[in-house]
Design a protein around this motif. Structure first.
Motif, PDB file in Angstrom:
ATOM      1  N   VAL A 191      73.392  69.388  24.512  1.00 46.25           N
ATOM      2  CA  VAL A 191      73.085  70.057  25.580  1.00 46.25           C
ATOM      3  C   VAL A 191      72.466  71.227  25.585  1.00 46.25           C
ATOM      4  CG1 VAL A 191      74.035  70.721  28.349  1.00 46.25           C
ATOM      5  CG2 VAL A 191      74.707  68.635  27.001  1.00 46.25           C
ATOM      6  N   GLY A 192      72.962  72.180  24.624  1.00 45.61           N
ATOM      7  CA  GLY A 192      72.470  73.442  24.410  1.00 45.61           C
ATOM      8  C   GLY A 192      73.129  74.649  24.876  1.00 45.61           C
ATOM      9  N   ASP A 193      74.283  74.144  25.468  1.00 48.18           N
ATOM     10  CA  ASP A 193      75.337  75.342  25.745  1.00 48.18           C
ATOM     11  C   ASP A 193      76.531  74.689  25.070  1.00 48.18           C
ATOM     12  OD1 ASP A 193      76.253  73.047  27.338  1.00 48.18           O
ATOM     13  OD2 ASP A 193      75.710  74.148  29.290  1.00 48.18           O
ATOM     14  N   ARG A 194      77.795  75.078  25.681  1.00 44.71           N
ATOM     15  CA  ARG A 194      79.188  74.490  25.209  1.00 44.71           C
ATOM     16  C   ARG A 194      79.546  73.278  25.185  1.00 44.71           C
ATOM     17  NH1 ARG A 194      81.282  78.923  22.227  1.00 44.71           N
ATOM     18  NH2 ARG A 194      80.568  80.906  22.469  1.00 44.71           N
ATOM     19  N   THR A 195      78.580  72.659  26.189  1.00 43.40           N
ATOM     20  CA  THR A 195      79.043  71.119  26.489  1.00 43.40           C
ATOM     21  C   THR A 195      79.205  70.173  25.459  1.00 43.40           C
ATOM     22  OG1 THR A 195      78.012  71.647  28.806  1.00 43.40           O
ATOM     23  CG2 THR A 195      78.482  69.550  28.129  1.00 43.40           C
ATOM     24  N   ALA A 196      79.990  69.514  25.477  1.00 42.14           N
ATOM     25  CA  ALA A 196      80.210  68.441  24.142  1.00 42.14           C
ATOM     26  C   ALA A 196      78.968  67.816  24.170  1.00 42.14           C
ATOM     27  CB  ALA A 196      81.632  67.567  24.428  1.00 42.14           C
TER      28      ALA A 196
ATOM     29  N   LYS B   8      67.978  58.570  17.635  1.00 41.59           N
ATOM     30  CA  LYS B   8      67.366  60.149  17.733  1.00 41.59           C
ATOM     31  C   LYS B   8      68.219  61.151  18.392  1.00 41.59           C
ATOM     32  CE  LYS B   8      63.354  58.143  16.944  1.00 41.59           C
ATOM     33  NZ  LYS B   8      62.601  58.255  15.575  1.00 41.59           N
ATOM     34  N   THR B   9      68.215  62.390  17.948  1.00 47.60           N
ATOM     35  CA  THR B   9      68.982  63.506  18.562  1.00 47.60           C
ATOM     36  C   THR B   9      67.840  64.207  19.643  1.00 47.60           C
ATOM     37  OG1 THR B   9      70.179  63.495  16.699  1.00 47.60           O
ATOM     38  CG2 THR B   9      70.034  65.490  18.057  1.00 47.60           C
ATOM     39  N   VAL B  10      68.514  64.612  20.752  1.00 49.23           N
ATOM     40  CA  VAL B  10      67.672  65.520  21.529  1.00 49.23           C
ATOM     41  C   VAL B  10      68.266  66.800  21.864  1.00 49.23           C
ATOM     42  CG1 VAL B  10      67.159  65.476  24.180  1.00 49.23           C
ATOM     43  CG2 VAL B  10      66.653  63.399  23.143  1.00 49.23           C
ATOM     44  N   ILE B  11      67.476  67.710  21.783  1.00 49.00           N
ATOM     45  CA  ILE B  11      67.790  69.020  21.892  1.00 49.00           C
ATOM     46  C   ILE B  11      67.108  69.823  23.337  1.00 49.00           C
ATOM     47  CG2 ILE B  11      68.665  69.421  19.542  1.00 49.00           C
ATOM     48  CD1 ILE B  11      66.247  71.190  18.975  1.00 49.00           C
ATOM     49  N   PRO B  12      67.645  70.870  23.523  1.00 50.90           N
ATOM     50  CA  PRO B  12      66.679  71.398  24.731  1.00 50.90           C
ATOM     51  C   PRO B  12      65.414  72.172  23.665  1.00 50.90           C
ATOM     52  CG  PRO B  12      68.694  72.331  24.920  1.00 50.90           C
ATOM     53  CD  PRO B  12      68.771  71.360  23.753  1.00 50.90           C
TER      54      PRO B  12
ATOM     55  N   ALA C   5      71.013  68.352  34.795  1.00 52.53           N
ATOM     56  CA  ALA C   5      70.410  67.918  36.079  1.00 52.53           C
ATOM     57  C   ALA C   5      69.988  69.351  36.723  1.00 52.53           C
ATOM     58  CB  ALA C   5      71.265  67.321  36.850  1.00 52.53           C
ATOM     59  N   THR C   6      68.904  69.373  37.389  1.00 55.08           N
ATOM     60  CA  THR C   6      68.008  70.521  38.084  1.00 55.08           C
ATOM     61  C   THR C   6      67.337  71.317  37.137  1.00 55.08           C
ATOM     62  OG1 THR C   6      69.615  72.319  38.182  1.00 55.08           O
ATOM     63  CG2 THR C   6      69.852  70.449  39.911  1.00 55.08           C
ATOM     64  N   LYS C   7      67.477  71.195  35.962  1.00 52.14           N
ATOM     65  CA  LYS C   7      66.795  72.106  34.978  1.00 52.14           C
ATOM     66  C   LYS C   7      65.500  71.682  34.601  1.00 52.14           C
ATOM     67  CE  LYS C   7      70.092  75.024  34.011  1.00 52.14           C
ATOM     68  NZ  LYS C   7      69.921  76.543  34.273  1.00 52.14           N
ATOM     69  N   GLU C   8      64.609  72.290  34.014  1.00 59.19           N
ATOM     70  CA  GLU C   8      63.022  71.921  33.440  1.00 59.19           C
ATOM     71  C   GLU C   8      63.234  70.815  32.400  1.00 59.19           C
ATOM     72  OE1 GLU C   8      59.695  74.729  33.266  1.00 59.19           O
ATOM     73  OE2 GLU C   8      59.954  74.265  31.194  1.00 59.19           O
ATOM     74  N   ALA C   9      62.498  69.733  32.666  1.00 53.70           N
ATOM     75  CA  ALA C   9      62.643  68.996  31.605  1.00 53.70           C
ATOM     76  C   ALA C   9      61.990  69.027  30.368  1.00 53.70           C
ATOM     77  CB  ALA C   9      62.129  67.206  31.977  1.00 53.70           C
ATOM     78  N   SER C  10      62.277  70.093  29.363  1.00 53.35           N
ATOM     79  CA  SER C  10      61.416  70.411  28.403  1.00 53.35           C
ATOM     80  C   SER C  10      62.688  70.399  27.291  1.00 53.35           C
ATOM     81  CB  SER C  10      61.080  71.917  28.308  1.00 53.35           C
ATOM     82  OG  SER C  10      60.007  72.029  29.486  1.00 53.35           O
ATOM     83  N   PHE C  11      62.208  69.382  26.138  1.00 54.52           N
ATOM     84  CA  PHE C  11      63.079  68.948  25.249  1.00 54.52           C
ATOM     85  C   PHE C  11      62.626  68.497  24.241  1.00 54.52           C
ATOM     86  CE2 PHE C  11      62.601  65.226  28.096  1.00 54.52           C
ATOM     87  CZ  PHE C  11      62.391  64.206  27.363  1.00 54.52           C
TER      88      PHE C  11
END
Length: 451
Positions: A41-46, A83-87, A404-410
């Motif tokens: 996710v990019g923060d401390r979220t699991a 695959k793996t997705v990161i911000p 959710a609500t963040k810009e979809a750049s990943f």
């Protein structure tokens, strides 16, 4: 080589007002449903091991686990299993526009819209969504125009406008850079330059506190105190460049003067206990360390060969071979940066990512690898520095996480960077503002006409 929009809320509104057609057309696009990827996710979220997320226009509108929800009717489906997705990454410090990556020239004449676009597309190619130009705007009006633009297949361009040094010739060395900064010999001159930047809707003020080994005048303490005070009066922040000769002493005084951030870490000597105490006493101050690399490895040169001329790549491989022949001796400056970054990280200082790059767009991957290799960061911590932390300190409220609500750049990766941080370089696809970056087209464009 340590090569990559800087806005406050008012600037965000100004930029949005400039591009209503582009944003509204994005909003009309059909929804896209991505599923199956490991999601960091990019923060401390699991980590979400089997994720699904919905992109509508330029926005993440739902993020969760595969199977928790079905895609809306008519949505395009993208299978990311394996695959793996990161911000998308964010670079908090660069000096783009002066270097032409195709021919290697370094001159003010290179500072054109075409060259800025080329370099912003290089950042996009390597998965960077936004990059902050730190004070060397050879054409400030052009820079501000690009700042307020949305360019296809390109990172967003952020700028602090012109930085402030003791004189226009006392900023960074090199013919291409000399004469660009504002000069401030008195407190009132410093305050006036802050007001000029305010009028241009700039939020961060860059100051060079450096005498270049005694060869130029250094910004006086009473002047940078006036600059910091004037910036704070207007809700702006001040960021300091530190020297390689008096960085520790200057950093201590700048902390006492109310500086908001450092665009280098202390790099003239090892930090001491007094400095660590000051860091702890000023918990809102952050830094982008800009570790100078000890020299490219073949693992770094490989991705760069996708976008840089063969002659440039050959030039990178030559010192690699020379270092190997010499037994790969230690690099004292690199080691000093690593020790100091480790200490301030352990002290709890907020650490973002800045590359000091000149345009190849790859530096953020190198910086986070250095964080892990030599400064005690976990891969997750290093990723946060380049994503959610940079988004927070640079006031990029819609960037930095997949939520959710963040810009979809990943970025879609072919391997897991939590297992090995250099896996951030194994890029399958990049999406910026909800649109897939055409990396194949960009590769051809970058190498066309080069040798």
């Amino acid at each position: 080589m340590t090569s990559r929009r800087l806005v406050i809320p008012a600037l965000i509104l100004a930029a949005a007002a400039c591009v209503p057609t582009a944003l509204s057309s994005q909003a009309r696009r059909l929804a896209t449903w991505f599923e199956g990827a490991r999601l960091i996710v990019g923060d401390r979220t699991a980590v979400i091991e089997s994720s699904a997320f919905l992109v509508e226009g330029d926005t993440f509108t739902w993020v969760g686990r595969k199977g928790e929800r079905q895609p809306p009717a008519g949505a395009t489906r993208v299978d990311l299993t394996g695959k793996t997705v990161i911000p998308a990454l964010i670079d908090g410090h660069n000096h783009i526009g002066l270097v032409n990556e195709k021919d290697g020239s370094n001159t003010k004449a290179n500072y054109t819209r075409d060259n800025l676009t080329d370099q912003l597309q290089r950042y996009a190619y390597y998965g960077t969504a936004a990059t902050l130009s730190m004070g060397l705007e050879a054409n400030q009006d052009l820079a501000l125009s690009v700042r307020d633009s949305i360019i296809p297949n390109a990172a967003q361009f952020l700028t602090v406008g012109k930085g402030i040094a003791a004189t226009p010739m006392a900023g960074p060395p090199g013919d291409a850079r000399l004469g660009i900064p504002y000069g401030a010999a008195t407190p009132e001159e410093g305050r006036q330059h802050v007001r000029e930047l305010l009028a241009r809707k700039v939020h961060f003020v860059k100051v060079w506190v450096d005498d270049r080994d005694g060869t130029v005048p250094k910004l006086k303490p009473e002047v940078y105190r006036a600059i910091i005070d004037e910036a704070h009066k207007h809700g702006m922040e001040t960021l300091a460049h530190l020297s390689r000769t008096s960085g520790l002493a200057d950093a201590k005084d700048l902390l006492r003067a109310g500086i908001d951030g450092f665009v280098h870490t202390v790099r003239d000597r090892d930090v001491d206990d007094e400095y660590i105490a000051l860091v702890k006493a000023h918990p809102k101050v952050w830094t982008g360390p800009n570790i100078p690399g000890p020299g490219e490895t073949e693992e770094e040169i490989g991705p760069l060969a996708e976008t840089l001329p063969a002659a440039t790549i050959a030039g990178l491989r030559k010192p690699l071979a020379q270092r190997a022949a010499a037994g790969n001796p230690p690099n004292a400056l690199f080691d000093l940066h690593c020790r100091n970054l480790k200490r301030i990280h352990e002290a709890g200082m907020t650490i973002g990512v800045g590359t000091d790059g000149t345009g190849d767009g790859f530096g953020a991957h190198q910086q986070i690898e250095y964080y892990v290799r030599c400064a005690g960061f976990t891969p997750a911590e290093a990723l946060r520095s380049a994503t959610s932390i940079n988004a927070r300190v640079l006031k990029l409220t819609r960037m930095g996480t997949v939520a959710a609500t963040k810009e979809a750049s990943f970025v879609v990766l072919n391997a897991n960077p939590l297992e090995r941080i250099t896996n951030t370089r194994k890029i399958d696809n990049v999406y910026l503002r909800g649109v897939e970056v055409d990396r194949a087209m960009l590769r051809k464009q970058f190498l066309a006409g080069t040798k």
